[in-house]
Structure formats: C-alpha cells, structure tokens
Design an enzyme around this catalytic site. Structure first.
Site, PDB file in Angstrom:
ATOM      1  CB  VAL A  35     -18.341  28.380-116.967  1.00 39.06           C
ATOM      2  CG1 VAL A  35     -18.323  28.917-118.370  1.00 39.06           C
ATOM      3  CG2 VAL A  35     -19.303  27.040-117.016  1.00 39.06           C
ATOM      4  N   GLY A  67     -14.617  35.475-111.906  1.00 34.11           N
ATOM      5  CA  GLY A  67     -15.130  34.379-111.324  1.00 34.11           C
ATOM      6  C   GLY A  67     -14.247  33.122-112.037  1.00 34.11           C
ATOM      7  N   GLY A 107     -14.520  29.580-111.516  1.00 28.63           N
ATOM      8  CA  GLY A 107     -15.195  28.447-111.353  1.00 28.63           C
ATOM      9  C   GLY A 107     -14.839  27.447-112.631  1.00 28.63           C
ATOM     10  CE  LYS A 131     -30.084  26.565-111.994  1.00 32.17           C
ATOM     11  NZ  LYS A 131     -29.585  27.120-113.137  1.00 32.17           N
TER      12      LYS A 131
HETATM   13  N1  PHE Z   1     -26.088  24.995-115.315  1.00 31.02           N
HETATM   14  C1  PHE Z   1     -26.801  24.657-116.442  1.00 31.02           C
HETATM   15  C2  PHE Z   1     -27.484  25.996-116.866  1.00 31.02           C
HETATM   16  O1  PHE Z   1     -27.403  27.046-116.078  1.00 31.02           O
HETATM   17  C3  PHE Z   1     -28.227  23.632-116.326  1.00 31.02           C
HETATM   18  C4  PHE Z   1     -27.677  22.387-117.211  1.00 31.02           C
HETATM   19  C5  PHE Z   1     -26.814  21.960-117.722  1.00 31.02           C
HETATM   20  C6  PHE Z   1     -29.004  21.794-117.153  1.00 31.02           C
HETATM   21  C7  PHE Z   1     -26.899  20.910-118.770  1.00 31.02           C
HETATM   22  C8  PHE Z   1     -29.271  20.772-118.255  1.00 31.02           C
HETATM   23  C9  PHE Z   1     -27.924  20.173-118.739  1.00 31.02           C
HETATM   24  O2  PHE Z   1     -27.703  26.448-118.065  1.00 31.02           O
END
Ligand code: PHE
Length: 350
Positions: free
Chosen positions: A181, A177, A179, A73
């Site tokens: 998603v 939330g 956002g 991350k």
């Molecule tokens: N935000 C995504 C997750 O937490 C991170 C991600 C998405 C990484 C697509 C790579 C490709 O899963």
C-alpha cells in the site's frame, strides 16, 4: 477486563505446529471480515494481543465504511526471523483455512501483512470464506491498490480541512513504510508533484526513492521530518507518548492498522494541534472494494466510487469533530457505535 470478542480461537496448527489465532470481534452488523497476517512475533502471546486489537479495529473500520460486516482477524505467529519455504507456507495456509472453515462463515479473511492474493487461492482450496483471490482464481485480486486509492482520497480531504485546498501537488509528505500500500501511495504522490520523503526498514527500498525522486530517510528521521502530512503505512504502534512530542507535522493520515499504542494517544496528538485521521477510516479501501465486487457483485467502477467515498466520510468526521470539539478519533468511534447500536438494539454495552 471483560472479553469483548465474540470468539477467539487459538490452535497449534496440526501441519505447521505454529500458533494460528482467529479472533472474531463482532458480527453485530454481519459476517466478520479482516485480513490474515503471517508475521514474526517474539512470543505467540504478542500475536494474540495483535489479533484482539486488529479484529476490534476491523469492526470500527467496517461500521464507519457503512459495510454490513463486522470485524475479525487471523494471525499466525512465526518465530522471530523465520521465512517458511513454499511447502511450509502451504502447510500454514491449510491450517489457517481449516481454522476459518470451522467458524462456518461467521468470519471471512483477506490478504494482510505477510499474505498475498496467491495465498488466498491456497486458503480457498479448503474454505469458501476468502476474499481477494487472484482474478483468474475467481476473486477480486490484490486489494492494496484500492486501499491506496482510499488513502489518496483521505489525504485530499485532510488537505482540504487543514489547508483549505484538496490539492496534493506541492504539499510535503513523509510515507512511513513502502510495503504494497505504501508503495502505491508514494507513487501517486510523486506522480502528482508532491514533495516526498520515504522510508522503510528494508534499505533495499531505497531504489524506489531514487526512482520516484523522493528523499530517503531512516525510519526514525522520516517520522520526525518537518512535513505537512505523515503517512503511516507500515506496522502499527508508531504513535506513543514517547514519539508524539517529537513530531513536526500538521496532520497524520495513512493505512497502517492500529497506529496508536493506545486510544489516549489520540488526545496527545490533538493537544499538540496535530490532526490524526483515524486509521480505521483511512484504510477501508481494500475491504470496501473486495466486498463491493465479491459480495455485492458491483462493477469495478461502482466499487471504486465507494472507495473514493472515504474522502467524504473522513471530511464528515472531521467536521463533526470540529463542531463537537472532540478528536477525530472520538467522532469516528461515535459514528461506528451509532451504526452498530442502530442495527442491534440489544447490542454492545461498551
Ligand atoms: N488487510 C485488509 C484490511 O486490513 C483486510 C481485507 C482486505 C479483508 C480485503 C478483506 C478484504 O482492511
């Protein structure tokens, strides 16, 4: 406490002067992947904590999803209340890109809280290790719709397990939330005729509630609403020994990362008879889709089939948990550990 991460890089960005943190938790299964989060923290140490926890959760997310990837991350700590202008944003992104490039492919990033596919295109100016650039820039685009598709599949699996039918119509949900998603999930639930409660810390999102015919609540009331399923889709840390006793839901399943303040809270939920579908299982749709298309060159349909597989994966975990009389969290972690150990005989000891 032992350091469980393979690498943790902290650098004051030479352009932005902001703390840029890249945590690579594990590459046992392959290249570490995980999004780039750019958001405010009271102190950069909080951002470091977040990076450590989020990257570890990505290892479990990828392992349970059956991906040949590990977890990492990136977190950039903005000062409280800061909203960088476009030039400052580019500077931040170039600092991030250099930090990722320095890892020589051990880790690749993607969008997360505070970043978008357009930002991924800016990162890609300086490093190839980037998922989800916009399609016109050569990537698989916004991952949030795919994450939402996986969440819906997970909700069906939870309904099937808890209520004996995977039907979402007529069930009552509270989406915490709105956002990217959370909005996609709420739209889907409204479209199939679910009974919907929504909330967001941004009261401007109330317009969406009106549009969807959903009831609007403040965040605390939405958390305590009497519903079939709570759908956490905001930042983590929602479930704590303080909030669990106040919940009035049968189950919890949503895409927010790190929903529990600490692992033991899964036991508290279990004791209350609330089924918690582990966040790292439910929220894998984005990484599944992006890696299927960008790494494995699959078609959109093949990638979507993988995302929908989250429903079966979760159903299997819930069955294992019931059989072994353990929490779904314990069953999911056992599956992740098993996959990591099978691939790396000398792998992690904890
Ligand atoms: N935000 C995504 C997750 O937490 C991170 C991600 C998405 C990484 C697509 C790579 C490709 O899963």
């Amino acid at each position: 406490m032992p350091l469980r991460h393979e690498q943790v890089h902290i650098r004051r960005g030479p352009r932005s002067a902001l703390p840029v943190i890249v945590a690579v938790h594990s590459t046992a299964l392959g290249q570490a992947i995980g999004g780039c989060r750019i958001t405010s923290y009271p102190h950069w140490g909080d951002a470091l904590d977040d990076a450590l926890r989020l990257s570890a959760a990505m290892t479990d997310k990828c392992a349970v999803a059956g991906l040949p990837n590990g977890g990492g991350k990136t977190v950039v700590a903005l000062p409280p209340g800061a909203t960088p202008d476009p030039a400052a944003r580019r500077a931040i992104l170039h600092d991030v890109a250099d930090a990722i490039a320095a890892l020589d492919g051990a880790y690749a990033t993607g969008p997360d809280v505070g970043t978008s596919p357009d930002d991924m295109a800016v990162l890609a100016e300086r490093t190839p290790y980037v998922f989800c650039r916009p399609p016109h820039a050569g990537g698989s685009g916004d991952s949030s719709t795919h994450t939402a598709t996986g969440v819906v599949a997970a909700l069906q699996a939870v309904c099937d397990t808890v209520f004996g039918s995977s039907q979402l119509a007529g069930r009552r949900f509270s989406v915490l939330g709105l956002g990217r998603v959370g909005t996609h999930v709420a739209r889907h639930l409204a479209a199939v005729g679910a009974d919907l409660v929504v909330t967001d810390i941004d009261s401007g999102k109330r317009r969406l509630a009106v549009e969807l015919g959903a009831a609007w609540r403040d965040p605390d009331s939405a958390l305590q609403e009497e519903v079939d399923i709570l759908v956490p889709a905001a930042l983590g840390g929602t479930f704590t020994p303080g909030t669990v006793p106040r919940l009035r839901c049968a189950a919890i399943a949503g895409p927010a990362n790190n929903q529990l303040d600490e692992p033991h809270t899964a036991d508290l939920l279990h004791q209350r008879g609330i089924l918690w579908a582990p966040d790292f299982v439910v929220g894998a749709g984005g990484v599944l889709h992006a890696t299927a298309v960008e790494l494995h060159h699959e078609t959109g349909e093949q990638a979507t089939a993988r995302v929908l597989g989250i429903g079966d994966t979760l159903a299997g975990i819930l069955r294992d948990a019931a059989q072994a009389d353990v929490t779904p969290a314990a069953a999911a972690l056992a599956l992740a550990r098993h996959r990591i150990r099978r691939t790396t005989p000398a792998g992690p000891t904890a």
